[in-house]
Design a protein around this motif. Structure first.
Motif, PDB file in Angstrom:
ATOM      1  N   ARG A  81      10.381   3.815   1.634  1.00 15.78           N
ATOM      2  CA  ARG A  81       9.759   4.963   0.981  1.00 15.78           C
ATOM      3  C   ARG A  81       8.244   4.819   1.046  1.00 15.78           C
ATOM      4  O   ARG A  81       7.701   3.729   0.874  1.00 15.78           O
ATOM      5  N   VAL A  82       7.566   5.939   1.303  1.00 12.29           N
ATOM      6  CA  VAL A  82       6.117   5.997   1.210  1.00 12.29           C
ATOM      7  C   VAL A  82       5.791   6.885   0.020  1.00 12.29           C
ATOM      8  O   VAL A  82       6.086   8.083   0.031  1.00 12.29           O
ATOM      9  N   GLY A  83       5.248   6.268  -1.024  1.00 11.71           N
ATOM     10  CA  GLY A  83       5.044   7.006  -2.264  1.00 11.71           C
ATOM     11  C   GLY A  83       6.393   7.444  -2.803  1.00 11.71           C
ATOM     12  O   GLY A  83       7.268   6.615  -3.070  1.00 11.71           O
ATOM     13  N   ALA A  84       6.580   8.768  -2.946  1.00 12.04           N
ATOM     14  CA  ALA A  84       7.850   9.300  -3.440  1.00 12.04           C
ATOM     15  C   ALA A  84       8.720   9.834  -2.315  1.00 12.04           C
ATOM     16  O   ALA A  84       9.803  10.369  -2.566  1.00 12.04           O
ATOM     17  N   GLU A  85       8.265   9.696  -1.065  1.00 11.34           N
ATOM     18  CA  GLU A  85       8.993  10.255   0.071  1.00 11.34           C
ATOM     19  C   GLU A  85       9.853   9.211   0.759  1.00 11.34           C
ATOM     20  O   GLU A  85       9.355   8.154   1.183  1.00 11.34           O
ATOM     21  N   ASP A 112       0.815  -1.218   0.000  1.00 13.70           N
ATOM     22  CA  ASP A 112       0.000   0.000   0.000  1.00 13.70           C
ATOM     23  C   ASP A 112       0.850   1.270   0.000  1.00 13.70           C
ATOM     24  O   ASP A 112       0.794   2.070   0.938  1.00 13.70           O
ATOM     25  N   GLN A 113       1.669   1.455  -1.006  1.00 16.17           N
ATOM     26  CA  GLN A 113       2.513   2.637  -1.191  1.00 16.17           C
ATOM     27  C   GLN A 113       3.771   2.644  -0.321  1.00 16.17           C
ATOM     28  O   GLN A 113       4.605   3.539  -0.450  1.00 16.17           O
ATOM     29  N   LEU A 114       3.894   1.677   0.573  1.00 18.96           N
ATOM     30  CA  LEU A 114       5.123   1.540   1.361  1.00 18.96           C
ATOM     31  C   LEU A 114       6.045   0.587   0.615  1.00 18.96           C
ATOM     32  O   LEU A 114       5.694  -0.571   0.369  1.00 18.96           O
ATOM     33  N   THR A 115       7.230   1.064   0.250  1.00 15.77           N
ATOM     34  CA  THR A 115       8.193   0.245  -0.490  1.00 15.77           C
ATOM     35  C   THR A 115       9.464   0.092   0.333  1.00 15.77           C
ATOM     36  O   THR A 115      10.005   1.080   0.851  1.00 15.77           O
ATOM     37  N   LEU A 116       9.933  -1.144   0.453  1.00 15.64           N
ATOM     38  CA  LEU A 116      11.158  -1.446   1.185  1.00 15.64           C
ATOM     39  C   LEU A 116      12.134  -2.131   0.236  1.00 15.64           C
ATOM     40  O   LEU A 116      11.779  -3.115  -0.418  1.00 15.64           O
ATOM     41  N   LYS A 117      13.352  -1.611   0.157  1.00 12.91           N
ATOM     42  CA  LYS A 117      14.394  -2.219  -0.668  1.00 12.91           C
ATOM     43  C   LYS A 117      15.501  -2.722   0.248  1.00 12.91           C
ATOM     44  O   LYS A 117      16.149  -1.936   0.952  1.00 12.91           O
ATOM     45  N   LEU A 118      15.726  -4.028   0.199  1.00 17.39           N
ATOM     46  CA  LEU A 118      16.671  -4.654   1.116  1.00 17.39           C
ATOM     47  C   LEU A 118      18.119  -4.308   0.787  1.00 17.39           C
ATOM     48  O   LEU A 118      18.952  -4.168   1.685  1.00 17.39           O
TER      49      LEU A 118
END
Length: 231
Positions: free
Chosen positions: A151-155, A139-145
């Protein structure tokens, strides 16, 4: 995953010298590294000298019988053991399994069956390697290992390594309650202390940072008496 035979060392503990040699040759031909012993005391000495991935253990060994060897081994080792018994010796098999044997085979045995049992036990004994995904998105929360980026959206979120790893574990196991003891080992790399509140502090900070970025931080829930969960 089937282990590579060349990386597995098998100890053959059999007092019948001819049969010992036959089994050793069979295992050598299958690609395994081998060692052999003719009595129980030699088994313990061999295991103390170098690591083995499996032992074929005859229960009727001189000097120290197979059950005694097994009992002593299990005080300090979980090395897989297949006990070898006489045909029809049901009580011996039960005793061997009760004292920590992983499998059994009866004499005379089929060579193909023995090799299959060895392969199956080595496969079960292999530690499971679970590959982690490179990224997670909820849901717009992106995690890169790879770079510990959240990141939330573009932030971008300013998370410490501990905060990121805590969020990653909860996201990777979304919907499951993860105990504080588990998270302490995985995230803090230490056992959970009786009065350790570090995880509560880190989780609270992650919640605030998520909320400030417009993501519902309250989805990181504390389950009283159990641990934490990401809904």
């Amino acid at each position: 995953m089937t282990p590579n035979p060349s990386s597995c060392r098998i100890l053959i503990a059999e007092d019948d010298a001819e049969l010992n040699q036959q089994i050793t040759t069979m295992m050598d031909d299958a690609g395994y590294q081998t060692g052999s012993c003719l009595d129980g005391e030699a088994v313990l000495e061999a295991v103390a000298r170098q690591p083995y991935q499996l032992i074929l253990l005859d229960l009727m060994l001189p000097k120290l019988d197979g059950i005694s060897v097994l009992r002593l081994l299990r005080k300090s080792s979980r090395i897989p053991v297949i006990v070898v018994t006489a045909k029809g010796a049901e009580e011996e098999r039960i005793t061997g399994l009760r004292h920590g044997a992983d499998d059994y085979i009866s004499k005379p045995f089929n060579q193909v069956e023995l090799l299959l049992r060895v392969e199956a036990l080595l496969r079960r004994a292999q530690p499971m390697v679970v590959e982690k995904p490179e990224a997670l998105e909820i849901d717009q929360l992106t995690l890169k290992l790879s770079d510990l980026q959240a990141r939330v959206g573009a932030e971008d979120l300013e998370l410490t390594a501990i905060q990121f790893n805590l969020l990653w574990e909860l996201a990777a196991n979304r919907g499951d309650v993860l105990s504080k003891a588990y998270l302490s080992r995985e995230v803090l790399n230490r056992p959970l202390g009786a009065y350790d509140r570090s995880l509560d502090m880190h989780l609270s900070r992650v919640r605030r940072k998520l909320s400030r970025a417009g993501w519902r931080g309250e989805r990181l829930q504390t389950v009283r008496g159990k641990g934490y969960c990401l809904k």
